[in-house]
Scaffold this motif. Structure first.
Motif, PDB file in Angstrom:
ATOM      1  N   ALA A  37       4.677   0.024  -6.583  1.00  0.00           N
ATOM      2  CA  ALA A  37       4.526  -0.811  -5.389  1.00  0.00           C
ATOM      3  C   ALA A  37       5.834  -1.531  -5.076  1.00  0.00           C
ATOM      4  O   ALA A  37       6.220  -1.658  -3.906  1.00  0.00           O
ATOM      5  CB  ALA A  37       3.404  -1.825  -5.591  1.00  0.00           C
ATOM      6  N   LEU A  38       6.533  -1.999  -6.116  1.00  0.00           N
ATOM      7  CA  LEU A  38       7.823  -2.666  -5.919  1.00  0.00           C
ATOM      8  C   LEU A  38       8.841  -1.714  -5.305  1.00  0.00           C
ATOM      9  O   LEU A  38       9.598  -2.096  -4.400  1.00  0.00           O
ATOM     10  CB  LEU A  38       8.334  -3.201  -7.254  1.00  0.00           C
ATOM     11  N   VAL A  39       8.854  -0.472  -5.780  1.00  0.00           N
ATOM     12  CA  VAL A  39       9.770   0.518  -5.220  1.00  0.00           C
ATOM     13  C   VAL A  39       9.434   0.763  -3.749  1.00  0.00           C
ATOM     14  O   VAL A  39      10.324   0.836  -2.897  1.00  0.00           O
ATOM     15  CB  VAL A  39       9.721   1.832  -6.020  1.00  0.00           C
ATOM     16  N   GLY A  40       8.139   0.883  -3.453  1.00  0.00           N
ATOM     17  CA  GLY A  40       7.736   1.079  -2.064  1.00  0.00           C
ATOM     18  C   GLY A  40       8.170  -0.074  -1.177  1.00  0.00           C
ATOM     19  O   GLY A  40       8.633   0.138  -0.049  1.00  0.00           O
ATOM     20  N   LEU A  41       8.060  -1.293  -1.690  1.00  0.00           N
ATOM     21  CA  LEU A  41       8.442  -2.470  -0.918  1.00  0.00           C
ATOM     22  C   LEU A  41       9.950  -2.542  -0.706  1.00  0.00           C
ATOM     23  O   LEU A  41      10.426  -2.812   0.401  1.00  0.00           O
ATOM     24  CB  LEU A  41       7.935  -3.722  -1.629  1.00  0.00           C
ATOM     25  N   LEU A  42      10.734  -2.278  -1.763  1.00  0.00           N
ATOM     26  CA  LEU A  42      12.182  -2.396  -1.672  1.00  0.00           C
ATOM     27  C   LEU A  42      12.825  -1.204  -0.961  1.00  0.00           C
ATOM     28  O   LEU A  42      13.935  -1.321  -0.427  1.00  0.00           O
ATOM     29  CB  LEU A  42      12.780  -2.553  -3.072  1.00  0.00           C
ATOM     30  N   PRO A 160      -0.266   2.643  -4.465  1.00  0.00           N
ATOM     31  CA  PRO A 160       0.549   1.417  -4.541  1.00  0.00           C
ATOM     32  C   PRO A 160       1.883   1.442  -3.799  1.00  0.00           C
ATOM     33  O   PRO A 160       2.207   0.453  -3.121  1.00  0.00           O
ATOM     34  CB  PRO A 160       0.729   1.218  -6.050  1.00  0.00           C
ATOM     35  N   PRO A 161       2.704   2.525  -3.872  1.00  0.00           N
ATOM     36  CA  PRO A 161       3.956   2.474  -3.104  1.00  0.00           C
ATOM     37  C   PRO A 161       3.726   2.417  -1.601  1.00  0.00           C
ATOM     38  O   PRO A 161       4.533   1.828  -0.865  1.00  0.00           O
ATOM     39  CB  PRO A 161       4.685   3.762  -3.516  1.00  0.00           C
ATOM     40  N   VAL A 162       2.614   2.995  -1.152  1.00  0.00           N
ATOM     41  CA  VAL A 162       2.276   2.919   0.272  1.00  0.00           C
ATOM     42  C   VAL A 162       1.924   1.477   0.643  1.00  0.00           C
ATOM     43  O   VAL A 162       2.343   0.967   1.687  1.00  0.00           O
ATOM     44  CB  VAL A 162       1.101   3.868   0.603  1.00  0.00           C
ATOM     45  N   ILE A 163       1.162   0.816  -0.235  1.00  0.00           N
ATOM     46  CA  ILE A 163       0.796  -0.582   0.017  1.00  0.00           C
ATOM     47  C   ILE A 163       2.051  -1.454   0.033  1.00  0.00           C
ATOM     48  O   ILE A 163       2.191  -2.342   0.874  1.00  0.00           O
ATOM     49  CB  ILE A 163      -0.190  -1.091  -1.048  1.00  0.00           C
ATOM     50  N   GLY A 164       2.965  -1.194  -0.915  1.00  0.00           N
ATOM     51  CA  GLY A 164       4.205  -1.957  -0.949  1.00  0.00           C
ATOM     52  C   GLY A 164       5.004  -1.791   0.326  1.00  0.00           C
ATOM     53  O   GLY A 164       5.557  -2.758   0.871  1.00  0.00           O
ATOM     54  N   TRP A 165       5.080  -0.560   0.816  1.00  0.00           N
ATOM     55  CA  TRP A 165       5.808  -0.270   2.062  1.00  0.00           C
ATOM     56  C   TRP A 165       5.167  -0.989   3.234  1.00  0.00           C
ATOM     57  O   TRP A 165       5.853  -1.613   4.057  1.00  0.00           O
ATOM     58  CB  TRP A 165       5.812   1.236   2.299  1.00  0.00           C
TER      59      TRP A 165
END
Length: 313
Positions: A37-42, A160-165
């Motif tokens: 999720a952090l990777v998706g957000l950053l 999770p990476p989608v949610i982070g994005w």
């Protein structure tokens, strides 16, 4: 010492500790949720305020933990008969099922509402859908109904990476779905490798894992097939908006190793595996953990290098 004192001592020893309640949240799975999720957000092409980003990842983590608690509540009966899970808090008798259910529901509501407030409603709604998918679609339905349980159900761990994005941008695009597909396609060979050397657990619990319904030979072939598809996807992602030379180098090395490991698994028969206690299969399973970490780590590296004109193509 009197009988009453002995019984009181035993009752105290059997009481749940903070560690037991924390274990309900599946911290190892939560760590993967947090990282992806952090990777998706950053990796999103926008700047996020550090406080907003921290809160978003925190509430995504809590949502992941809530899913774990609800999963353990529902699966307590099969966890009790599987060697890998019988020491979990509920089957071990340290936490009551009702407590796990209450904790899971409370944390689910908290995480969804707070993510919507901290980031945006779209992110909160997507987290709610992810929890629903993992608990209801995968845990309550697919897991005990079909050998495709881990294939379809693997989507829950890939969100999770989608949610982070979405938490960062409030919108959808192709890049987060490439990260989704990376985790989605990785999940079957990862879990099937585990199932090869833990088949007796799934037999005993009556879970229709592929090793149980189709046998180990078929499972080995499936691992190779999915690994080939995964390699094509992983290397292809290098030429997308989240890729670049750092990611490409990591993808080429890791997928060569992963393909080699899958090929070795396919070449083995059951006598070979039993003779060395599934050494190759265990090694492939460990490699799979490193595989996902390095791919997402490379995506993160590309994102962090872009402001300096070094990341991407």
């Amino acid at each position: 010492m009197s009988d009453a004192s002995i019984n009181a001592s035993r009752a105290y020893e059997d009481e749940a500790s903070f560690g037991d309640y924390f274990a309900l949240l599946k911290p190892r799975v939560m760590s993967l949720v947090v990282f992806t999720a952090l990777v998706g957000l950053l990796a999103a092409p926008v700047s996020v305020h550090p406080v907003v980003g921290f809160c978003a990842i925190l509430f995504i983590a809590i949502g992941g933990g809530a899913s774990g608690a609800l999963n353990m509540w529902w699966d307590a009966d099969i966890d009790k008969v599987m060697k890998r899970t019988k020491s979990r808090p509920i089957p071990a008798g340290r936490v009551e099922p009702g407590e796990a259910l209450a904790l899971g529901l409370a944390l689910s509501g908290l995480s969804v509402i707070m993510l919507a407030l901290a980031a945006n409603v779209f992110a909160g709604a997507f987290l709610a859908f992810t929890i629903f998918f993992y608990v209801v679609v995968y845990t309550m339905w697919l897991k005990r109904a079909t050998p495709q349980n881990i294939v379809i159900g693997g989507a829950a761990g890939a969100f999770p990476p989608v949610i982070g994005w979405i938490a960062a941008t409030g919108t959808m695009s192709v890049e987060p779905w490439l990260m989704f597909l990376l985790t989605f396609m990785w999940t079957p060979p990862h879990f099937w490798a585990l199932a090869l050397f833990m088949r007796s657990d799934y037999d005993d619990a009556g879970v229709p894992m592929l090793t149980v319904t189709h046998g180990r030979r078929s499972t080995r072939i499936h691992i190779l097939a999915y690994t080939v598809l995964l390699a094509l996807l992983a290397v292809g992602t290098a030429f997308s908006g989240i890729g670049g030379p750092v990611y490409l180098a990591a993808a080429l090395v890791m997928n060569a190793l992963f393909l080699h490991g899958a090929w070795k698994i396919t070449r083995r028969d059951e006598d070979d595996s039993e003779a060395d206690n599934f050494k190759v299969e265990r090694s492939f399973f460990k490699l799979s953990l490193l595989y996902l970490f390095l791919h997402f780590g490379a995506i993160l590296a590309e994102a962090l290098l872009k402001p300096y004109g070094l990341g991407g193509w």
